[in-house]
Design an enzyme around this catalytic site. Structure first.
Site, PDB file in Angstrom:
ATOM      1  CG  HIS A  39      -2.034  -0.911   1.064  1.00  0.00           C
ATOM      2  ND1 HIS A  39      -2.401  -1.689   2.157  1.00  0.00           N
ATOM      3  CD2 HIS A  39      -2.630  -1.557   0.110  1.00  0.00           C
ATOM      4  CE1 HIS A  39      -3.479  -2.601   1.798  1.00  0.00           C
ATOM      5  NE2 HIS A  39      -3.451  -2.556   0.566  1.00  0.00           N
ATOM      6  CG  HIS A  73      -2.391  -7.851   1.991  1.00  0.00           C
ATOM      7  ND1 HIS A  73      -1.688  -7.555   0.891  1.00  0.00           N
ATOM      8  CD2 HIS A  73      -2.497  -6.926   2.809  1.00  0.00           C
ATOM      9  CE1 HIS A  73      -1.220  -6.045   1.147  1.00  0.00           C
ATOM     10  NE2 HIS A  73      -1.683  -5.781   2.540  1.00  0.00           N
ATOM     11  CD  GLU A 129      -4.270 -10.101   7.699  1.00  0.00           C
ATOM     12  OE1 GLU A 129      -4.450 -10.508   8.767  1.00  0.00           O
ATOM     13  OE2 GLU A 129      -3.291  -8.952   7.810  1.00  0.00           O
ATOM     14  CB  CYS A 202       2.083  -9.275  12.864  1.00  0.00           C
ATOM     15  SG  CYS A 202       3.957  -9.358  12.769  1.00  0.00           S
ATOM     16  CG  ASN A 232       1.054  -0.547   9.489  1.00  0.00           C
ATOM     17  OD1 ASN A 232       1.979  -0.130   9.087  1.00  0.00           O
ATOM     18  ND2 ASN A 232       0.820  -0.653  10.855  1.00  0.00           N
TER      19      ASN A 232
END
Length: 297
Positions: A39, A73, A129, A202, A232
């Site tokens: 991204h 993803h 994802e 994660c 993110n």
């Protein structure tokens, strides 16, 4: 002026692995990628110039006898089936953390069939994802992102909760508590059999929040470099903004305004898990070279 790049920013392992695989495969010939490999528009453009062709799921249905990269993803089972039907060679760069989570979700879904339970995923609807995760449940998983989404859940039935790997840890535990409270409200009591919450975030991603908080506090100005599509990136930028009001979100050095700086500022450059180091270095170099043009404090 002192300009510092945050050593903890930049690609996570999964993204770095996927990009390296793409570059290696392109040496052999034509390569398609199912969705933006990362991204970050600047990096997508760089790889596109090298020959990486971005396609979507509709395009995939029409492609035959080709090589297609699956990005970090991950993908749902139907993508693999379609590849077999169309004689497509898949270059699978799915992040190992995501693959492990897909397997956990699939096993939990199978178990839930015996008790009329529900799989709930804390994540963003439509995110690549999340599409891969819901694919493990025949697309029956309930996706929740905001408080109002909790109304989708039947709290009289067992619930198993997972999280998109890049979501906020704080947000996950808040949602977990809200679900637990709603189960108590619906049943008048809470038993362990009613609810299984699995923190599947994660840690390479979640650990960046406290690290970024410290980094942002130590700087006068923060330049956060990220693609605008990165969830993110939005989350980590908000961490910076909470710690340092003089935090600015840019996609490249072209969006930087020199009026943001004073000549004796300590400037911190940081970014998302999808931000390439070369781009942060480019931004840093631009600021340093522009120093003599900056307004005097």
């Amino acid at each position: 002026m002192e300009v510092t790049i945050d050593k903890n920013s930049g690609y996570c392992f999964g993204v770095e692995f996927a990009i390296q695989m793409a570059e290696d495969e392109m040496k052999e010939g034509e390569l398609y990628c199912l969705g933006d490999i990362v991204h970050n528009g600047m990096e997508v453009n760089r790889l596109n110039a090298k020959g990486l062709k971005i396609i979507d799921r509709e395009d995939l249905k029409e492609i035959k006898n080709a090589k297609v990269l699956i990005r970090a993803h991950g993908e749902p089972p139907e993508t693999y089936q379609l590849a077999m039907d169309n004689n497509i060679e898949l270059v699978d760069a799915s992040c190992p953390v995501v693959l492990k989570l897909q397997n956990r979700v699939k096993m939990a879904y199978d178990r839930m069939q015996d008790v009329n339970g529900q799989i709930v995923i804390y994540g963003k609807t439509g995110h690549a994802e999340v599409i891969g995760l819901t694919g493990q449940t025949n697309n029956e998983a309930i996706i929740i992102m905001e408080d109002k989404d909790l109304d989708k859940i039947d709290f009289s039935r067992p619930v198993t909760l997972y999280s998109q790997t890049t979501k906020s840890t704080k947000g996950f535990y808040r949602i977990r508590q809200m679900i637990e409270d709603r189960i108590k409200e619906a049943k008048g009591e809470f038993k362990e059999i009613d609810f299984s919450a699995n923190d599947s975030i994660c840690r390479q991603v979640s650990n960046r929040e406290p690290q970024l908080q410290n980094f942002a506090k130590d700087q006068d100005v923060i330049i956060f470099v990220s693609g605008k599509k990165s969830s993110n990136g939005k989350a980590l930028y908000s961490v910076c903004k909470q710690q340092n009001e003089r935090s600015y979100f840019v996609e490249s050095e072209e969006e930087i305004e020199l009026s943001w700086f004073k000549e004796d500022d300590k400037v911190g450059i940081c970014g998302a898990t999808s931000t390439p180091m070369w781009l942060m270095e480019q931004v840093s170099s631009f600021i340093e070279k522009s120093f003599d043009k900056l307004p005097v404090a």
